[in-house]
Design a protein around this motif. Structure first.
Motif, short mmCIF file in Angstrom:
data_model
loop_
_atom_site.label_atom_id
_atom_site.label_comp_id
_atom_site.label_asym_id
_atom_site.label_seq_id
_atom_site.Cartn_x
_atom_site.Cartn_y
_atom_site.Cartn_z
N LEU A 105 0.81 -1.35 -0.24
CA LEU A 105 -0.20 0.03 0.13
C LEU A 105 0.82 1.38 -0.04
CD1 LEU A 105 -3.01 -0.82 2.47
CD2 LEU A 105 -3.03 -0.30 -0.19
N LYS A 106 1.64 1.13 0.85
CA LYS A 106 2.72 2.66 0.90
C LYS A 106 3.41 2.65 -0.48
CE LYS A 106 4.15 1.01 4.76
NZ LYS A 106 4.56 0.43 5.97
N ALA A 107 4.02 1.44 -1.09
CA ALA A 107 4.71 1.50 -2.31
C ALA A 107 3.79 2.06 -3.60
CB ALA A 107 5.07 0.16 -2.62
N PHE A 108 2.53 1.68 -3.51
CA PHE A 108 1.31 1.93 -4.46
C PHE A 108 1.16 3.68 -4.14
CE2 PHE A 108 -3.11 3.10 -5.50
CZ PHE A 108 -2.91 2.53 -6.80
N ARG A 109 0.99 4.04 -3.11
CA ARG A 109 0.83 5.58 -2.79
C ARG A 109 2.10 6.28 -3.50
NH1 ARG A 109 -3.39 6.51 0.79
NH2 ARG A 109 -2.75 8.74 0.75
N VAL A 110 3.34 5.72 -3.08
CA VAL A 110 4.52 6.41 -3.34
C VAL A 110 4.81 6.56 -4.90
CG1 VAL A 110 6.94 6.65 -3.31
CG2 VAL A 110 5.64 6.36 -1.35
N LEU A 111 4.62 5.42 -5.56
CA LEU A 111 5.02 5.01 -7.06
C LEU A 111 3.73 5.82 -7.78
CD1 LEU A 111 5.79 1.31 -7.21
CD2 LEU A 111 7.47 3.29 -7.46
N LEU A 112 2.46 5.82 -7.45
CA LEU A 112 1.32 6.54 -8.19
C LEU A 112 1.27 7.95 -8.16
CD1 LEU A 112 -0.85 6.26 -9.74
CD2 LEU A 112 -2.52 5.66 -7.90
N SER A 113 1.90 8.39 -6.77
CA SER A 113 1.77 10.00 -6.56
C SER A 113 3.12 10.23 -7.47
CB SER A 113 2.19 10.24 -5.05
OG SER A 113 1.10 9.91 -4.42
N THR A 114 4.18 9.54 -7.34
CA THR A 114 5.32 9.94 -8.26
C THR A 114 4.98 9.92 -9.90
OG1 THR A 114 6.88 9.16 -6.61
CG2 THR A 114 7.90 9.67 -9.06
N PHE A 115 4.23 9.04 -10.15
CA PHE A 115 3.69 9.00 -11.93
C PHE A 115 2.92 10.25 -11.94
CE2 PHE A 115 0.31 7.65 -14.83
CZ PHE A 115 1.33 7.78 -15.91
N ALA A 116 2.09 10.73 -10.96
CA ALA A 116 1.09 11.81 -11.37
C ALA A 116 2.10 12.89 -11.48
CB ALA A 116 0.36 11.84 -9.98
N VAL A 117 3.09 13.13 -10.74
CA VAL A 117 3.87 14.31 -10.94
C VAL A 117 4.52 14.32 -12.39
CG1 VAL A 117 5.87 15.53 -10.14
CG2 VAL A 117 4.02 14.64 -8.57
N ALA A 118 5.17 13.08 -12.75
CA ALA A 118 6.06 12.83 -13.80
C ALA A 118 5.09 13.05 -15.06
CB ALA A 118 6.90 11.66 -14.01
N ASP A 119 3.80 12.30 -14.82
CA ASP A 119 2.97 12.44 -16.01
C ASP A 119 2.54 14.05 -16.35
OD1 ASP A 119 1.80 10.84 -18.11
OD2 ASP A 119 -0.09 11.54 -17.08
N THR A 120 2.21 14.61 -15.44
CA THR A 120 1.81 15.96 -15.53
C THR A 120 2.90 16.73 -16.19
OG1 THR A 120 0.33 15.98 -13.61
CG2 THR A 120 0.95 18.07 -14.37
N ARG A 121 4.17 16.64 -15.76
CA ARG A 121 5.13 17.37 -16.41
C ARG A 121 5.15 16.99 -17.85
NH1 ARG A 121 9.57 14.94 -17.41
NH2 ARG A 121 9.61 13.55 -15.78
N ARG A 122 5.11 15.60 -18.20
CA ARG A 122 5.06 15.50 -19.69
C ARG A 122 3.84 15.96 -20.27
NH1 ARG A 122 5.21 9.37 -22.05
NH2 ARG A 122 6.06 9.97 -23.97
N ARG A 123 2.71 15.98 -19.82
CA ARG A 123 1.80 16.36 -20.52
C ARG A 123 1.74 17.93 -20.93
NH1 ARG A 123 -2.19 15.89 -17.15
NH2 ARG A 123 -1.68 14.71 -15.65
N GLU A 124 2.42 18.46 -19.86
CA GLU A 124 2.62 20.00 -19.88
C GLU A 124 3.73 20.49 -21.10
OE1 GLU A 124 2.92 21.27 -15.94
OE2 GLU A 124 0.81 21.15 -15.61
N THR A 125 4.74 19.42 -21.16
CA THR A 125 5.68 19.72 -22.26
C THR A 125 5.71 18.92 -23.47
OG1 THR A 125 7.18 18.08 -21.06
CG2 THR A 125 7.33 20.26 -20.24
N GLU A 126 5.88 17.67 -23.44
CA GLU A 126 5.70 16.98 -24.63
C GLU A 126 4.69 16.72 -25.26
OE1 GLU A 126 7.98 13.28 -24.07
OE2 GLU A 126 9.13 14.28 -22.55
N CYS A 127 3.57 16.64 -24.59
CA CYS A 127 2.29 16.45 -25.13
C CYS A 127 1.37 17.58 -25.38
CB CYS A 127 1.46 15.24 -24.19
SG CYS A 127 2.30 13.78 -24.46
N ARG A 128 1.79 18.70 -24.96
CA ARG A 128 0.91 20.05 -24.91
C ARG A 128 0.39 20.27 -26.33
NH1 ARG A 128 2.34 24.62 -21.30
NH2 ARG A 128 0.19 24.90 -20.64
N GLY A 129 -1.24 20.34 -26.31
CA GLY A 129 -1.78 20.57 -27.41
C GLY A 129 -1.59 19.54 -28.75
N THR A 130 -0.89 18.47 -28.81
CA THR A 130 -0.84 17.55 -29.79
C THR A 130 -0.99 16.23 -29.25
OG1 THR A 130 1.48 17.66 -29.53
CG2 THR A 130 0.45 19.29 -31.04
N CYS A 131 -1.45 15.89 -28.45
CA CYS A 131 -1.44 14.56 -27.62
C CYS A 131 -2.39 13.64 -28.26
CB CYS A 131 -1.46 14.62 -26.41
SG CYS A 131 -1.47 13.07 -25.36
#
Length: 131
Positions: free
Chosen positions: A97-123
């Motif tokens: 459960l702790k691993a899930f919380r940490v990994l998923l929260s980290t993914f949320a941060v990293a994926d948000t960064r990616r959506r705002e840079t590489e995928c912005r407007g053309t995804c």
């Protein structure tokens, strides 16, 4: 558009703020040990795809709700980050459960960064277009 698997949809809904982390934790908790192992490894694959970095791990930990002294929290702030996320996914079941919380929260941060840079407007990624 291909229909996303349940795990893929839930993980991406959390990353995009469409579902709370606590809702995802409830779902994850309902899985058996094998299902939890599978989801943890799936998140690691997603972290590789979004090119997770150490800052993503630190920021993800902040929103995970896991104490900084817990094993997954200690690992996520170390480098090399990909080695650490693999270790987190391999922790014993009592840490899932702790691993899930940490990994998923980290993914949320990293994926948000990616959506705002590489995928912005053309995804065209199905997982970034969950309407």
């Amino acid at each position: 558009m291909n229909e996303l698997r349940t795990s893929e949809r839930i993980i991406n809904e959390v990353a995009q703020g469409m579902r709370s982390l606590d809702e995802a934790v409830d779902w994850f908790s309902s899985l058996d040990e094998g299902g939890q192992d599978s989801v943890l490894r799936e998140i690691v694959l997603y972290l590789i795809q979004v090119h997770v970095n150490a800052q993503d791990g630190r920021d993800g930990l902040t929103s995970s709700g896991v104490k900084a002294t817990m094993t997954p929290a200690v690992l996520i702030v170390r480098e090399p980050i990909l080695e650490q996320v693999g270790k987190i996914a391999s922790l014993p079941p009592n840490e899932h459960l702790k691993a899930f919380r940490v990994l998923l929260s980290t993914f949320a941060v990293a994926d948000t960064r990616r959506r705002e840079t590489e995928c912005r407007g053309t995804c065209s990624h199905a997982w970034h277009n969950l309407s």
